[in-house]
Design an enzyme around this catalytic site. Sequence first.
Site: not given
Length: 119
Positions: A11-13, A16
């Site tokens: 879930n780490c931007d 991603k």
Amino acid sequence: MTNLTVYGLKNCDSCKTAIKALDAAGLAPRFVDIRAEADLVVKVPAWLDKVGAKALVNTRSTTWRNMSDEDRAIADGDPAGVLIAHPTLIKRPVIEAGHTVRVGWTAATLDTLTAGAAE
């Protein structure tokens, strides 16, 4: 470039963004979740040897801000132990490209990795 691995959180931007950019550049990285899949007992000391604690410990994270002063002092003396116990303190993404380790994501990181792939 062979053997390109991105370590991070699903879930780490930043993770991603890195995966998307590396895929678009044709580098096809392998993603490893640092909480669920990584062998941090092996990886963290190796990363610390390559990049140092200042680059690897995310002192801007919520986890760091919520730590007691005593725990932060322990992190200064034994960063490996603290990072293994609290993987969310690892600055992300950690990218292994062959024998090279890079921490964090910038356009310069992509430029360096794509230049290495062309060699």
